[in-house]
Enzyme design. Sequence first.
Site, PDB file in Angstrom:
ATOM      1  N   SER A 186      14.523  16.001  -7.894  1.00 20.44           N
ATOM      2  CA  SER A 186      14.553  14.605  -7.473  1.00 20.44           C
ATOM      3  C   SER A 186      15.549  14.484  -6.321  1.00 20.44           C
ATOM      4  O   SER A 186      16.725  14.785  -6.492  1.00 20.44           O
ATOM      5  CB  SER A 186      14.981  13.743  -8.669  1.00 20.44           C
ATOM      6  OG  SER A 186      15.187  12.408  -8.281  1.00 20.44           O
ATOM      7  N   LYS A 245      10.376  15.104  -5.686  1.00 21.20           N
ATOM      8  CA  LYS A 245      10.363  13.645  -5.868  1.00 21.20           C
ATOM      9  C   LYS A 245      11.326  13.044  -4.851  1.00 21.20           C
ATOM     10  O   LYS A 245      12.468  13.476  -4.737  1.00 21.20           O
ATOM     11  CB  LYS A 245      10.792  13.319  -7.298  1.00 21.20           C
ATOM     12  CG  LYS A 245      11.181  11.871  -7.540  1.00 21.20           C
ATOM     13  CD  LYS A 245      11.188  11.571  -9.033  1.00 21.20           C
ATOM     14  CE  LYS A 245      12.396  10.764  -9.460  1.00 21.20           C
ATOM     15  NZ  LYS A 245      12.414  10.495 -10.909  1.00 21.20           N
ATOM     16  N   LYS A 279      13.228   9.630  -3.564  1.00 18.20           N
ATOM     17  CA  LYS A 279      13.621   8.262  -3.889  1.00 18.20           C
ATOM     18  C   LYS A 279      13.300   7.385  -2.685  1.00 18.20           C
ATOM     19  O   LYS A 279      13.550   7.793  -1.535  1.00 18.20           O
ATOM     20  CB  LYS A 279      15.120   8.209  -4.186  1.00 18.20           C
ATOM     21  CG  LYS A 279      15.519   8.947  -5.457  1.00 18.20           C
ATOM     22  CD  LYS A 279      15.077   8.174  -6.685  1.00 18.20           C
ATOM     23  CE  LYS A 279      15.682   8.773  -7.955  1.00 18.20           C
ATOM     24  NZ  LYS A 279      15.294   8.005  -9.156  1.00 18.20           N
ATOM     25  N   ASP A 282       9.767   7.701  -6.105  1.00 20.06           N
ATOM     26  CA  ASP A 282      10.377   6.889  -7.175  1.00 20.06           C
ATOM     27  C   ASP A 282      11.131   5.728  -6.541  1.00 20.06           C
ATOM     28  O   ASP A 282      12.089   5.933  -5.792  1.00 20.06           O
ATOM     29  CB  ASP A 282      11.329   7.747  -8.014  1.00 20.06           C
ATOM     30  CG  ASP A 282      11.891   6.995  -9.221  1.00 20.06           C
ATOM     31  OD1 ASP A 282      11.526   5.815  -9.431  1.00 20.06           O
ATOM     32  OD2 ASP A 282      12.700   7.603  -9.975  1.00 20.06           O
ATOM     33  N   GLU A 308       6.366   6.229  -8.895  1.00 25.23           N
ATOM     34  CA  GLU A 308       7.120   5.916 -10.110  1.00 25.23           C
ATOM     35  C   GLU A 308       7.821   4.568 -10.003  1.00 25.23           C
ATOM     36  O   GLU A 308       8.540   4.312  -9.033  1.00 25.23           O
ATOM     37  CB  GLU A 308       8.138   7.037 -10.348  1.00 25.23           C
ATOM     38  CG  GLU A 308       8.955   6.904 -11.626  1.00 25.23           C
ATOM     39  CD  GLU A 308       9.946   8.066 -11.807  1.00 25.23           C
ATOM     40  OE1 GLU A 308       9.844   9.084 -11.088  1.00 25.23           O
ATOM     41  OE2 GLU A 308      10.841   7.946 -12.658  1.00 25.23           O
ATOM     42  N   ASP A 312       8.732   4.323 -15.616  1.00 27.29           N
ATOM     43  CA  ASP A 312       9.998   4.891 -16.103  1.00 27.29           C
ATOM     44  C   ASP A 312      10.755   3.760 -16.802  1.00 27.29           C
ATOM     45  O   ASP A 312      10.604   3.547 -18.014  1.00 27.29           O
ATOM     46  CB  ASP A 312      10.789   5.481 -14.910  1.00 27.29           C
ATOM     47  CG  ASP A 312      12.201   5.947 -15.244  1.00 27.29           C
ATOM     48  OD1 ASP A 312      12.637   5.815 -16.392  1.00 27.29           O
ATOM     49  OD2 ASP A 312      12.906   6.450 -14.333  1.00 27.29           O
ATOM     50  N   GLY A 319      15.024  12.644 -15.898  1.00 29.57           N
ATOM     51  CA  GLY A 319      16.413  13.088 -16.002  1.00 29.57           C
ATOM     52  C   GLY A 319      17.387  12.027 -15.554  1.00 29.57           C
ATOM     53  O   GLY A 319      17.015  11.054 -14.879  1.00 29.57           O
TER      54      GLY A 319
HETATM   55  O1  OSB Z   1      14.834   7.035 -11.947  1.00 21.28           O
HETATM   56  O2  OSB Z   1      14.501   9.014 -12.538  1.00 21.28           O
HETATM   57  C1  OSB Z   1      15.284   8.146 -12.182  1.00 21.28           C
HETATM   58  C2  OSB Z   1      18.812   9.608 -11.863  1.00 21.28           C
HETATM   59  C3  OSB Z   1      19.579   8.544 -12.288  1.00 21.28           C
HETATM   60  C4  OSB Z   1      18.942   7.370 -12.627  1.00 21.28           C
HETATM   61  C5  OSB Z   1      17.555   7.256 -12.544  1.00 21.28           C
HETATM   62  C6  OSB Z   1      16.789   8.326 -12.135  1.00 21.28           C
HETATM   63  C7  OSB Z   1      17.436   9.513 -11.754  1.00 21.28           C
HETATM   64  C8  OSB Z   1      16.736  10.674 -11.218  1.00 21.28           C
HETATM   65  C9  OSB Z   1      17.453  12.005 -11.375  1.00 21.28           C
HETATM   66  O3  OSB Z   1      15.701  10.622 -10.598  1.00 21.28           O
HETATM   67  C10 OSB Z   1      16.633  13.055 -11.987  1.00 21.28           C
HETATM   68  C11 OSB Z   1      17.496  14.250 -12.369  1.00 21.28           C
HETATM   69  O4  OSB Z   1      18.218  14.188 -13.382  1.00 21.28           O
HETATM   70  O5  OSB Z   1      17.450  15.238 -11.651  1.00 21.28           O
HETATM   71 MG    MG Z   2      12.732   7.058 -12.229  1.00 22.37          MG
END
Ligand code: OSB
Ligand code: MG
Length: 372
Positions: free
Chosen positions: A140, A166, A168, A193, A218, A243, A295
């Site tokens: 991510s 992924k 953001k 995401d 997402e 999520d 995660g």
């Molecule tokens: O939305 O998936 C999410 C991390 C903190 C809060 C929300 C999210 C995330 C991640 C990190 O996308 C995923 C990871 O732990 O590598």
């Molecule tokens: Mg997410």
Amino acid sequence: MKIESIDLLHIRQPLVSPFVTSFGPQTDKECLIVTLHAAGLSGWGECVATVDPGYSYETIETAWHMLQDFMIPAVMDWEFEEPWELPQRLHFVRGHPLAKAALDLAFWDLTAQRDGLSLAQKLAQPYEAGPRPRVAVGVSVGIQPTVEETLTVVQQYLGDGYRRIKLKIKPGHDVTLASAARRAFPDTPIMLDANSAYTLADAPLFREMDDLDLLMLEQPLGYEDIYDHSLLRPQITTPLCLDESIHSADHARFALAIGACDIINIKPARVGGWTEARLVHDLCLEAGVPVWCGGMLETGIGRAGQLALASLPGFTLPGDISATSRYYDKDITAPFTLNGEDSTIDVPAAPGLGVEIDHRQLRRVTVREKRF
Ligand code: OSB
Ligand code: MG
């Protein structure tokens, strides 16, 4: 079994690079670590609540309060046999799934050790097929200052062996980024995401991404919404994943019933723990809806829990479960490494979580502690 004592630790350790989402940046990993002591064994759990209420209303402080004043007293001296008895025991606490999940993981770890099973084996007991020995993972990528920098970071992760990326996104940092990433990496599974940064009025923007062949989008809309997602879904061709708005197996059932998503990201913490996460998994498996394990920048403790969960049969998409080095120079457990040839991580096979705690490092990063 009977819990004899419990340790609650608040830890802080630096991330190798800041992690930026549509709700803000994070430079350090702060979380709570719970240790249950019973019958000569220690069960470990991690509370992934953060300093700010950005991802969830819960914070480290609310979780400390809930654990200290309500949940820990409710399990002290309690006679139990199995971890799936815990949700009923904590039913009097409304909400606060991230705090509940910390205790939940420790109960699963403790009972799996008692049974001489890995957590993956214990979770997989109801299924015909045993747990997978290794699970597919991706990475991510937080919001970077520019598109160019994002592509450079992606290139580095692809070089490490990650096969699913992924990205953001947030308003103003979306279509251009996704198009550039698709152009630069034509064959890479890419997903986006949004962490709830958009509204239904942004449907035309998501339609512009229809031809980018994205793996999924997402949580574009409200963090508690499922209805507007059900309206957005038929307007786009990119598979829609939820999520934030799935807090329980019931929420998952409601979302599937109204057609709010194609895929669910299961974060055990977000649904109150591994028992509920397995229920969400079962429901989706039955409905033919793919799931993957999300995660929260976990330490090795939470990561071991993610890997065990993701080894169950319904987890058919790569999880946000990256190698330790993607998050930390040094962690409180022995590091997890990526199998670069197939973008997988091995599921721990030793009893319980199967991780080795680095007690010296744990001491070093502890900022507050209490024994019950
Ligand atoms: O939305 O998936 C999410 C991390 C903190 C809060 C929300 C999210 C995330 C991640 C990190 O996308 C995923 C990871 O732990 O590598
Ligand atoms: Mg997410």
